[in-house]
Design an enzyme around this catalytic site. Structure first.
Site, PDB file in Angstrom:
ATOM      1  NE  ARG A 234      -4.239  -1.473   0.105  1.00 37.32           N
ATOM      2  CZ  ARG A 234      -4.344  -2.542  -0.680  1.00 37.32           C
ATOM      3  NH1 ARG A 234      -3.370  -2.858  -1.512  1.00 37.32           N
ATOM      4  NH2 ARG A 234      -5.424  -3.304  -0.643  1.00 37.32           N
ATOM      5  CD  GLU A 263      -3.205   2.932  -5.224  1.00 40.78           C
ATOM      6  OE1 GLU A 263      -1.980   2.790  -5.237  1.00 40.78           O
ATOM      7  OE2 GLU A 263      -4.006   1.983  -5.300  1.00 40.78           O
ATOM      8  CG  HIS A 305      -3.479  -1.233  -6.674  1.00 43.11           C
ATOM      9  ND1 HIS A 305      -3.718  -0.566  -5.512  1.00 43.11           N
ATOM     10  CD2 HIS A 305      -3.534  -2.556  -6.356  1.00 43.11           C
ATOM     11  CE1 HIS A 305      -3.932  -1.436  -4.532  1.00 43.11           C
ATOM     12  NE2 HIS A 305      -3.824  -2.665  -5.030  1.00 43.11           N
TER      13      HIS A 305
HETATM   14  P1  NAI Z   1      -0.953 -11.292   5.142  1.00 44.11           P
HETATM   15  O1  NAI Z   1      -1.958 -10.837   6.151  1.00 44.11           O
HETATM   16  O2  NAI Z   1      -0.890 -12.730   4.785  1.00 44.11           O
HETATM   17  O3  NAI Z   1       0.517 -10.846   5.631  1.00 44.11           O
HETATM   18  C1  NAI Z   1       0.825  -9.609   6.156  1.00 44.11           C
HETATM   19  C2  NAI Z   1       2.033  -9.775   7.067  1.00 44.11           C
HETATM   20  O4  NAI Z   1       2.432  -8.462   7.496  1.00 44.11           O
HETATM   21  C3  NAI Z   1       1.742 -10.593   8.331  1.00 44.11           C
HETATM   22  O5  NAI Z   1       2.739 -11.555   8.528  1.00 44.11           O
HETATM   23  C4  NAI Z   1       1.741  -9.559   9.450  1.00 44.11           C
HETATM   24  O6  NAI Z   1       2.186 -10.074  10.693  1.00 44.11           O
HETATM   25  C5  NAI Z   1       2.701  -8.519   8.895  1.00 44.11           C
HETATM   26  N1  NAI Z   1       2.527  -7.187   9.459  1.00 44.11           N
HETATM   27  C6  NAI Z   1       1.387  -6.583   9.847  1.00 44.11           C
HETATM   28  N2  NAI Z   1       1.644  -5.342  10.280  1.00 44.11           N
HETATM   29  C7  NAI Z   1       2.984  -5.174  10.162  1.00 44.11           C
HETATM   30  C8  NAI Z   1       3.859  -4.103  10.462  1.00 44.11           C
HETATM   31  N3  NAI Z   1       3.407  -2.934  10.972  1.00 44.11           N
HETATM   32  N4  NAI Z   1       5.172  -4.282  10.234  1.00 44.11           N
HETATM   33  C9  NAI Z   1       5.642  -5.456   9.734  1.00 44.11           C
HETATM   34  N5  NAI Z   1       4.865  -6.505   9.443  1.00 44.11           N
HETATM   35  C10 NAI Z   1       3.548  -6.356   9.649  1.00 44.11           C
HETATM   36  O7  NAI Z   1      -1.201 -10.381   3.863  1.00 44.11           O
HETATM   37  P2  NAI Z   1      -0.758 -10.694   2.371  1.00 44.11           P
HETATM   38  O8  NAI Z   1      -1.801 -11.506   1.696  1.00 44.11           O
HETATM   39  O9  NAI Z   1       0.639 -11.172   2.354  1.00 44.11           O
HETATM   40  O10 NAI Z   1      -0.846  -9.220   1.746  1.00 44.11           O
HETATM   41  C11 NAI Z   1      -0.014  -8.165   2.187  1.00 44.11           C
HETATM   42  C12 NAI Z   1      -0.545  -6.849   1.639  1.00 44.11           C
HETATM   43  O11 NAI Z   1      -0.361  -6.811   0.229  1.00 44.11           O
HETATM   44  C13 NAI Z   1      -2.066  -6.663   1.813  1.00 44.11           C
HETATM   45  O12 NAI Z   1      -2.388  -6.138   3.086  1.00 44.11           O
HETATM   46  C14 NAI Z   1      -2.420  -5.688   0.717  1.00 44.11           C
HETATM   47  O13 NAI Z   1      -2.364  -4.373   1.223  1.00 44.11           O
HETATM   48  C15 NAI Z   1      -1.302  -5.890  -0.309  1.00 44.11           C
HETATM   49  N6  NAI Z   1      -1.831  -6.423  -1.567  1.00 44.11           N
HETATM   50  C16 NAI Z   1      -1.582  -5.730  -2.715  1.00 44.11           C
HETATM   51  C17 NAI Z   1      -2.061  -6.174  -3.930  1.00 44.11           C
HETATM   52  C18 NAI Z   1      -1.783  -5.452  -5.213  1.00 44.11           C
HETATM   53  O14 NAI Z   1      -2.446  -5.704  -6.224  1.00 44.11           O
HETATM   54  N7  NAI Z   1      -0.834  -4.534  -5.254  1.00 44.11           N
HETATM   55  C19 NAI Z   1      -2.879  -7.410  -4.008  1.00 44.11           C
HETATM   56  C20 NAI Z   1      -3.023  -8.109  -2.743  1.00 44.11           C
HETATM   57  C21 NAI Z   1      -2.531  -7.609  -1.571  1.00 44.11           C
END
Ligand code: NAI
Length: 338
Positions: A234, A263, A305
């Site tokens: 993000r 964005e 995105h």
């Molecule tokens: P997830 O929930 O599986 O993993 C997120 C990880 O970040 C977790 O291990 C969590 O403990 C960690 N985390 C949370 N807050 C944190 C912090 N302040 N500092 C460090 N680590 C922290 O999520 P996933 O599926 O891996 O997705 C991650 C992000 O990717 C989503 O939240 C979304 O914003 C973004 N995303 C972007 C997409 C795109 O098209 N550009 C598509 C899908 C997701």
């Protein structure tokens, strides 16, 4: 039930929803939802949105019948979930849809930066000159240190790919998965140590109050000179002011950004600039200008995105969204957030 779908949907996608909820009153609104167009869903029991919609307190207050929000995405920072909860409105997301999809795209950005692929392609299109290599020398990924911030579903897939490239990996997460680290031969470190030691930093944490400007001037000034930063998570995880400063100072060698701070405003750019008195905050203009500055920087690659956007991932998103809405309608909600 009245269901309003916001955001651009292909005809085949609309047909899927129409067929899945044939007993419901369905409307499709091409634009994103925000406080300016709530009248288009004022009687809706359910809204289905994408990441570009801004489901704020004001939007929630303007939809008196609303009971359920289905977002066609994993991230839900664009929805005021806490306020929704106080109103008894449930929110469901698509928790995982091919986490490898975003991980693969991350390496698309890494390779474009490390091997100047876009730059070389643009040069050839303009010149057809196959004799000129200047400015196109890249660097190997083998042996370089990748700093992964957020080792959830996507971060873990990034780690598996990085391993195949022979990269050295270090990671930061609020909740380290030590078993996975052992299995994949990487170490968890503090955020500052990851930022300090990595040749390439890649962000895979969600956007929350705590992760706002996780990458800022203070830690950018600790980065290895010429290190790269990739953001497919993000935009708000990075302080854009600080990013531009780091790029201009040469601390950051380049950036690959699928997401930008503010964005959503970029999509409304023409409207914002042509109606300056529409109650916008000065920050809106500042972010717009900064995003434009980034877009024009030669060592920055920006995509709109689309890290999630593959045939397979879209099919999964639609399937899970149908399940989410159906679950709610049948009083058996699934994939609720928080
Ligand atoms: P997830 O929930 O599986 O993993 C997120 C990880 O970040 C977790 O291990 C969590 O403990 C960690 N985390 C949370 N807050 C944190 C912090 N302040 N500092 C460090 N680590 C922290 O999520 P996933 O599926 O891996 O997705 C991650 C992000 O990717 C989503 O939240 C979304 O914003 C973004 N995303 C972007 C997409 C795109 O098209 N550009 C598509 C899908 C997701």
């Amino acid at each position: 039930m009245k269901i309003s779908f916001f955001g651009s949907l292909e005809k085949s996608e609309q047909d899927l929803f129409l067929n899945s909820f044939s007993g419901s009153e369905i409307s499709f609104v091409k634009e994103k939802l925000d406080e300016t167009n709530t009248d288009l869903a004022k009687d809706a029991d359910i809204i289905c949105v994408f990441v570009d919609s801004d489901v704020s307190k004001k939007v929630l207050d303007a939809l008196p019948n609303l009971k359920f929000i289905a977002t066609r995405a994993t991230g839900y920072n664009n929805i005021d979930c806490e306020y929704a909860k106080t109103k008894g409105i449930k929110v469901a997301n698509v928790p995982a849809y091919g986490s490898h999809t975003v991980a693969e795209f991350t390496f698309g950005l890494v390779l474009d930066l490390s091997r100047n692929i876009i730059k070389a392609n643009n040069y050839i299109r303009e010149s057809s000159d196959f004799n000129y290599f200047s400015g196109m020398e890249g660097f190997d990924l083998l042996g370089k240190t990748l700093g992964i911030i957020g080792t959830g579903k996507i971060g873990k897939n990034v780690i598996k790919i990085a391993k195949a490239f022979g990269m050295h990996m270090i990671a930061y997460d609020l909740y380290p998965d030590l078993a996975f680290a052992k299995e994949n031969n990487f170490e968890y470190k503090s955020l500052n140590d990851v930022v300090r030691e990595a040749d390439i930093i890649t962000l895979h944490a969600p956007y929350t109050k705590e992760s706002h400007h996780l990458i800022n001037k203070e830690n950018i000034s600790m980065m290895k000179k010429g290190a790269y930063i990739i953001n497919t998570a993000r935009g708000e995880l990075i302080d854009t002011d600080a990013l531009i400063w780091g790029l201009k100072e040469g601390i950051i060698g380049g950036a690959g950004l699928d997401v930008l701070e503010g964005e959503r405003e970029l999509k409304d750019e023409i409207e914002i600039l042509s109606s300056p008195a529409s109650g916008r905050h000065i920050e809106d203009y500042k972010t717009l200008l900064e995003d434009r500055l980034l877009i024009d920087m030669p060592n920055v690659i920006i995509t709109p995105h689309i890290a999630f956007y593959t045939r397979e991932a879209v099919a999964e998103i639609l399937k899970v969204t149908v399940e989410n809405i159906r679950g709610f309608v049948l009083s058996n909600p699934v994939n609720l957030v928080k």
